[in-house]
Design an enzyme around this catalytic site. Structure first.
Site, PDB file in Angstrom:
ATOM      1  N   LEU A 193       0.845  -1.200   0.000  1.00  0.00           N
ATOM      2  CA  LEU A 193       0.000   0.000   0.000  1.00  0.00           C
ATOM      3  C   LEU A 193       0.879   1.249   0.000  1.00  0.00           C
ATOM      4  O   LEU A 193       1.455   1.626   1.014  1.00  0.00           O
ATOM      5  CB  LEU A 193      -0.935  -0.022   1.212  1.00  0.00           C
ATOM      6  CG  LEU A 193      -1.794  -1.290   1.345  1.00  0.00           C
ATOM      7  CD1 LEU A 193      -2.663  -1.219   2.599  1.00  0.00           C
ATOM      8  CD2 LEU A 193      -2.656  -1.499   0.105  1.00  0.00           C
ATOM      9  N   GLU A 194       0.982   1.848  -1.171  1.00  0.00           N
ATOM     10  CA  GLU A 194       1.842   3.009  -1.355  1.00  0.00           C
ATOM     11  C   GLU A 194       1.118   4.099  -2.129  1.00  0.00           C
ATOM     12  O   GLU A 194      -0.075   4.009  -2.411  1.00  0.00           O
ATOM     13  CB  GLU A 194       3.103   2.596  -2.119  1.00  0.00           C
ATOM     14  CG  GLU A 194       3.933   1.512  -1.468  1.00  0.00           C
ATOM     15  CD  GLU A 194       5.233   1.302  -2.202  1.00  0.00           C
ATOM     16  OE1 GLU A 194       5.940   2.300  -2.433  1.00  0.00           O
ATOM     17  OE2 GLU A 194       5.540   0.153  -2.566  1.00  0.00           O
TER      18      GLU A 194
END
Length: 426
Positions: A171-172
């Site tokens: 999750l970026e």
């Protein structure tokens, strides 16, 4: 990860290019012989990926990232032989539109025959894979699927297609800046965890000198609000002004405190849910992390009993040709090294001992020592038993000892560079 490559023509973590380059990459891996690609269609290829038994969580926790079709992919089997690594984190699944999971956002899993061949090769050697969804850049399912349920349904297709026992949510940016998208991703992870008993789930997010930033903390709060606890929350302490391993371990200490504050855990419990994902060699921000840095972080991880220790990427785990440091590359580290130096650290975290030498030729079958086998007194080899360095067994009239961690690897198939050493006839 590999943020600087977002606007660079060099292949990086966030993107995958297909077409002729992808076809050449598969050939380079040695995974599909001429004519075999056609045979490995649909069910035949997928059926072959189910043969291997699941690995222990220590291997999924140590699985380094590998892009099998970009960045001059190495032969995963050769890496396994040279290092003892058993698990790899294949990257990345994105949304090709309409909540449709696809490799790199372009190659639908529905028609994919290349990845089953990669997975088959790894599993045939007693290993396994996890698949990472997300990464830096690109369209994520959490952004396009609308609800946690729809997002989970998309990822369930991936789990079912490849018979996965582990999955990583990377999750970026820009997704983790989108509150609704993170709600969908965390909700999907929780649903998958419930619907696939025993599924290993890791959550990977950006690291900062404060542990993680505002968006990373908001992601943790979202997990808390949904009552979701994965196998680990991992940070990436690079590309953020980090100067060597001391800065990375300091970030891990600070992230531990964030976990304590968020979930009400004590220090030991927080470390038991904490992981680290490193980058080997030169980073996008021109930070340099060498073998000594990996060793320092490994020592910290084992001393504090962290839940995960991995890195980006196996494609980069080799010295660049010509000039050692040509700048940032997706296919070499830009530091002085031997092939697979950095992968050997993940092997150690898994609890195994890497081989002391690197194979110079393709593995061959072990030659059985001459002599008539007698009665074997050592315990018989068992496919479901976990063996570690020094454990002894008997199999088909011969004695063997394990050179590192193993499970479900037949001693006679081990070869010169395999896990089992043939100690001669009983």
């Amino acid at each position: 990860m590999e943020r600087a490559l977002l606007n660079s023509p060099a292949p990086g973590r966030h993107r995958r290019r297909r077409g002729a380059a992808a076809a050449a990459a598969v050939a380079a891996l040695g995974l599909v012989a001429a004519g075999a690609a056609a045979a490995l269609s649909g069910g035949d290829a997928l059926a072959s990926t189910t043969a291997a038994a699941p690995l222990g969580n220590n291997w999924y926790a140590s699985a380094p990232y590998l892009m099998p079709e970009d960045n001059s992919p190495p032969d995963a089997a050769a890496v396994m032989d040279a290092t003892g690594q058993k698990a790899f984190q294949l990257a990345f699944i994105l949304d090709s539109g309409g909540c449709t999971p696809a490799w790199g956002g372009t190659s639908s899993i529905d028609t994919d025959t290349a990845m089953p061949a990669v997975i088959q090769k790894i599993r045939s050697k007693g290993g396994d894979v996890s698949i990472s969804v997300g990464g830096y850049g690109g369209n994520k399912l959490g952004q396009g699927c609308g609800t946690p349920e729809a997002t989970a349904a998309g990822y369930q297709k991936v789990i079912t297609k490849y018979q996965l026992k582990a999955i990583d949510f990377d999750l970026e940016e820009p997704e983790y800046e989108n509150t609704a998208a993170i709600h969908n991703e965390i909700g999907a992870a929780k649903i998958l965890q419930q619907n696939n008993p025993g599924l290993y789930v890791s959550i990977t997010t950006a690291g900062t000198n404060a542990g993680t930033g505002w968006f990373g903390t908001q992601m943790l709060n979202e997990a808390k609000s949904q009552g979701f606890t994965p196998n680990n929350f991992s940070i990436m302490p690079f590309d953020g002004g980090f100067n060597g391993a001391a800065a990375q371990t300091d970030a891990l200490v600070k992230f531990n405190k964030i976990l304590q504050t968020t979930f009400g855990w004590d220090e030991a419990t927080a470390y038991a849910h904490e992981g680290v994902s490193l980058m080997n060699g030169r980073t996008d921000a021109a930070e340099y992390f060498k073998q000594a840095d990996f060793q320092t972080v490994l020592d910290f991880a084992t001393a504090h009993k962290l839940a995960r220790y991995t890195y980006w990427s196996v494609n980069r785990d080799r010295q660049c040709a010509g000039t050692v440091d040509p700048g940032l590359s997706g296919s070499c580290s830009s530091v002085a090294q031997n092939d697979w130096d950095f992968t050997k650290f993940t092997v150690k975290f898994a609890g195994a001992t890497p081989p002391t030498s690197t194979p110079t030729a393709s593995p061959t079958s072990s030659a059985s020592p001459t002599g008539k086998p007698g009665t074997c007194t050592l315990p018989a080899w068992n496919a479901s038993t976990v063996y570690t360095n020094g454990n002894k067994v008997s199999y088909q009239g011969h004695n063997y000892h394990a050179k590192w961690w193993t499970q479900n690897e037949i001693p006679t198939n081990s070869g010169q560079w395999g896990v089992w050493a043939d100690d001669g006839a009983c």
